[in-house]
Design a protein around this motif. Structure first.
Motif, PDB file in Angstrom:
ATOM      1  N   HIS A   1       0.944  -0.972   0.067  1.00  0.00           N
ATOM      2  CA  HIS A   1      -0.040  -0.061  -0.023  1.00  0.00           C
ATOM      3  C   HIS A   1       1.015   1.482   0.105  1.00  0.00           C
ATOM      4  CE1 HIS A   1      -3.577  -2.151   0.394  1.00  0.00           C
ATOM      5  NE2 HIS A   1      -3.332  -2.822   1.617  1.00  0.00           N
ATOM      6  N   SER A   2       2.303   1.141   0.261  1.00  0.00           N
ATOM      7  CA  SER A   2       3.140   2.221   0.423  1.00  0.00           C
ATOM      8  C   SER A   2       3.772   2.212  -1.138  1.00  0.00           C
ATOM      9  CB  SER A   2       4.073   2.076   1.336  1.00  0.00           C
ATOM     10  OG  SER A   2       3.546   2.096   2.554  1.00  0.00           O
ATOM     11  N   GLY A   3       3.493   1.596  -2.072  1.00  0.00           N
ATOM     12  CA  GLY A   3       3.882   1.560  -3.460  1.00  0.00           C
ATOM     13  C   GLY A   3       4.942   0.579  -3.729  1.00  0.00           C
ATOM     14  N   GLU A   4       5.624   0.034  -2.660  1.00  0.00           N
ATOM     15  CA  GLU A   4       6.889  -1.071  -2.758  1.00  0.00           C
ATOM     16  C   GLU A   4       6.423  -2.186  -3.632  1.00  0.00           C
ATOM     17  OE1 GLU A   4       9.333  -1.308   0.755  1.00  0.00           O
ATOM     18  OE2 GLU A   4       8.216  -0.011   1.662  1.00  0.00           O
ATOM     19  N   GLN A   5       7.132  -2.708  -4.293  1.00  0.00           N
ATOM     20  CA  GLN A   5       7.001  -3.842  -5.134  1.00  0.00           C
ATOM     21  C   GLN A   5       7.833  -4.858  -4.704  1.00  0.00           C
ATOM     22  OE1 GLN A   5       7.696  -2.353  -9.262  1.00  0.00           O
ATOM     23  NE2 GLN A   5       5.629  -1.362  -9.274  1.00  0.00           N
ATOM     24  N   SER A   6       8.734  -4.822  -3.857  1.00  0.00           N
ATOM     25  CA  SER A   6       9.524  -6.033  -3.609  1.00  0.00           C
ATOM     26  C   SER A   6      10.148  -5.593  -2.243  1.00  0.00           C
ATOM     27  CB  SER A   6      10.856  -5.953  -4.447  1.00  0.00           C
ATOM     28  OG  SER A   6      11.707  -5.035  -4.395  1.00  0.00           O
ATOM     29  N   LEU A   7      10.543  -6.807  -1.192  1.00  0.00           N
ATOM     30  CA  LEU A   7      11.215  -6.648  -0.001  1.00  0.00           C
ATOM     31  C   LEU A   7      12.379  -7.608  -0.274  1.00  0.00           C
ATOM     32  CD1 LEU A   7       8.014  -7.251   2.211  1.00  0.00           C
ATOM     33  CD2 LEU A   7       9.326  -4.907   1.929  1.00  0.00           C
ATOM     34  N   LYS A   8      13.442  -7.418   0.450  1.00  0.00           N
ATOM     35  CA  LYS A   8      14.787  -7.982   0.417  1.00  0.00           C
ATOM     36  C   LYS A   8      15.124  -8.460   2.033  1.00  0.00           C
ATOM     37  CE  LYS A   8      18.533  -6.553  -0.882  1.00  0.00           C
ATOM     38  NZ  LYS A   8      19.665  -5.882  -1.544  1.00  0.00           N
ATOM     39  N   TYR A   9      15.876  -9.413   2.269  1.00  0.00           N
ATOM     40  CA  TYR A   9      16.585  -9.875   3.395  1.00  0.00           C
ATOM     41  C   TYR A   9      17.525 -10.777   3.231  1.00  0.00           C
ATOM     42  CZ  TYR A   9      16.982 -10.534   8.627  1.00  0.00           C
ATOM     43  OH  TYR A   9      17.420 -10.466   9.717  1.00  0.00           O
ATOM     44  N   ASP A  10      18.803 -10.579   3.895  1.00  0.00           N
ATOM     45  CA  ASP A  10      19.879 -11.168   3.756  1.00  0.00           C
ATOM     46  C   ASP A  10      20.044 -12.011   5.484  1.00  0.00           C
ATOM     47  OD1 ASP A  10      20.235 -10.440   1.319  1.00  0.00           O
ATOM     48  OD2 ASP A  10      22.207  -9.389   1.675  1.00  0.00           O
TER      49      ASP A  10
ATOM     50  N   TYR B   1      24.924 -20.981   5.982  1.00  0.00           N
ATOM     51  CA  TYR B   1      25.462 -20.442   4.872  1.00  0.00           C
ATOM     52  C   TYR B   1      24.621 -19.149   4.474  1.00  0.00           C
ATOM     53  CZ  TYR B   1      21.747 -22.895   2.171  1.00  0.00           C
ATOM     54  OH  TYR B   1      20.555 -23.506   1.630  1.00  0.00           O
ATOM     55  N   TRP B   2      25.081 -18.077   3.714  1.00  0.00           N
ATOM     56  CA  TRP B   2      24.198 -16.927   3.597  1.00  0.00           C
ATOM     57  C   TRP B   2      23.083 -17.134   2.504  1.00  0.00           C
ATOM     58  CZ3 TRP B   2      23.998 -12.406   6.111  1.00  0.00           C
ATOM     59  CH2 TRP B   2      24.856 -12.135   6.876  1.00  0.00           C
ATOM     60  N   MET B   3      22.053 -16.724   2.710  1.00  0.00           N
ATOM     61  CA  MET B   3      20.813 -16.827   1.715  1.00  0.00           C
ATOM     62  C   MET B   3      20.150 -15.424   1.786  1.00  0.00           C
ATOM     63  SD  MET B   3      18.593 -18.783   0.026  1.00  0.00           S
ATOM     64  CE  MET B   3      18.663 -20.294   0.708  1.00  0.00           C
TER      65      MET B   3
END
Length: 383
Positions: free
Chosen positions: A161-170, A182-184
């Motif tokens: 609803h804020s207009g963001e189309q993606s999220l990311k997390y390492d 291991y890193w994902m």
């Protein structure tokens, strides 16, 4: 490309059908005219001609339709091949791809449901309840809360609803019960699904362990002093400030050390000998502490150690031990010089709770040692 091919097919089919109808209508008109005004035999000949023409047109239509069907089949086949190539390329980039129906709080595909169940999530468990189970099963403890905060239904809907189309997390993940991590990287693409008016997300899981290790090696090199191998001045300051911020009020010892009469070493034997002394002294100093302790070279023959201390008495015993270990004769190629050190110590929080205060007070304590003969230690005492 596929839309253009279909458009050409539709245009060609329309032209052929229209031409066929025009021919049939024309010959039908001629036939009716022949029946009324021509003799019987001639009329029969015209009718036969009409039948032949119609048959020819029908055959032509059949051939054209066959060609159109083949062309359409090739276009569909090409699209399928393109989709397959894209799928295979995607599989090379990502370990797994899952789909979540965020609006209805559930897995949106059988593959996603199966993945949840493989981690001990009961069948048909709502997504918001499955998420913490998955976190406990696979994700390293220090990354779990960040994972839950990022991909919770509330945060995903807020992002959409804020207009963001993606999220990311390492984060770090284990697939063998926590023996190895291991890193994902998870990238979640958020979109609106018209069929049931739901907010959904595709979850792409990418193994980035090699990339992270390379980044850590580069960062480690940037943080290290090239001669001594210890932390450089900037890294030492940053690490100490982080410790003071994360655990305020804890007892820390800030050691500042100088090599006694180091200028004499350079003047007598040259800077090459001086560099060898720095390198040897730094290695010996480093071995007296744990890997988690902060040991840095802040310039010339000045060194800093920052360590969590159990008590003031422990700090004093550590200082005495360092004086003993760092008092030795350094030899190289027939050259020899005696090495000793002076140590100034500031304790946090009594001598300060920030880097600058601790540095100044440890430096003042070090100055007192040098003024009274060197090869000793002093702990700063606030007035």
């Amino acid at each position: 490309m596929q839309q253009k091919s279909i458009g050409k097919i539709g245009l060609l089919l329309s032209l052929v059908v229209a031409s066929g109808f025009l021919v049939i209508i024309l010959y039908s008109c001629l036939t009716m005219h022949a029946l009324f005004i021509m003799p019987g035999i001639i009329a029969q000949q015209v009718i036969v001609g009409v039948i032949c023409a119609v048959t020819t047109v029908a055959a032509a239509l059949a051939i054209v339709l066959g060609l159109i069907q083949k062309l359409y089949g090739e276009t569909a086949s090409s699209a399928q091949k393109h989709q397959l190539v894209f799928q295979r390329a995607t599989e090379k980039l990502y370990e797994n791809i899952y789909e979540i129906d965020v609006t209805h709080n559930r897995a949106a595909s059988e593959e996603t449901e199966s993945y949840f169940e493989s981690l001990g999530v009961p069948h048909n468990t709502p997504y918001d309840l499955a998420l913490p189970i998955i976190a406990r099963q696979q994700i390293k403890e220090e990354f779990r809360q960040g994972y839950l905060n990022t991909f919770s239904p509330e945060n995903v809907l807020r992002a959409y609803h804020s207009g963001e189309q993606s999220l990311k997390y390492d984060f770090m993940i284990s697939t063998d019960g926590g023996k190895n991590f291991y890193w994902m990287r998870i990238i979640a693409r958020i979109f609106y699904w018209d069929d049931d008016e739901s907010i959904r997300m595709f979850i792409y899981r990418q193994n980035i362990d090699t990339q992270k290790q390379q980044e850590e090696r580069i960062l480690e090199q940037l943080n290290r002093d090239s001669l001594s191998g210890l932390y450089n001045k900037a890294a030492t300051q940053n690490l100490i400030r982080r410790c003071l911020t994360e655990e305020p009020g804890r007892l820390y010892a800030f050691f500042m050390l100088d090599i006694d009469f180091f200028k004499k070493v350079n003047d007598t034997w040259g800077h090459t000998m001086g560099d060898l002394v720095i390198e040897d002294f730094a290695g010996l100093l480093r071995r007296q502490f744990r890997d988690s302790d902060i040991v840095g070279r802040i310039g010339g023959d000045e060194f800093v150690v920052f360590i969590a201390a159990p008590s003031r008495a422990w700090v004093e015993e550590k200082a005495k031990s360092l004086l003993e270990i760092l008092r030795y004769d350094f030899k190289n190629g027939g050259k020899q010089c005696h090495i000793s050190t002076s140590i100034g110590i500031a304790l946090s929080p009594e001598a300060g709770d920030d880097f600058d205060s601790l540095y100044q007070n440890a430096d003042f304590a070090l100055y007192q040692v040098k003024k009274h003969g060197k090869d000793d230690y002093t702990i700063f005492r606030p007035v």
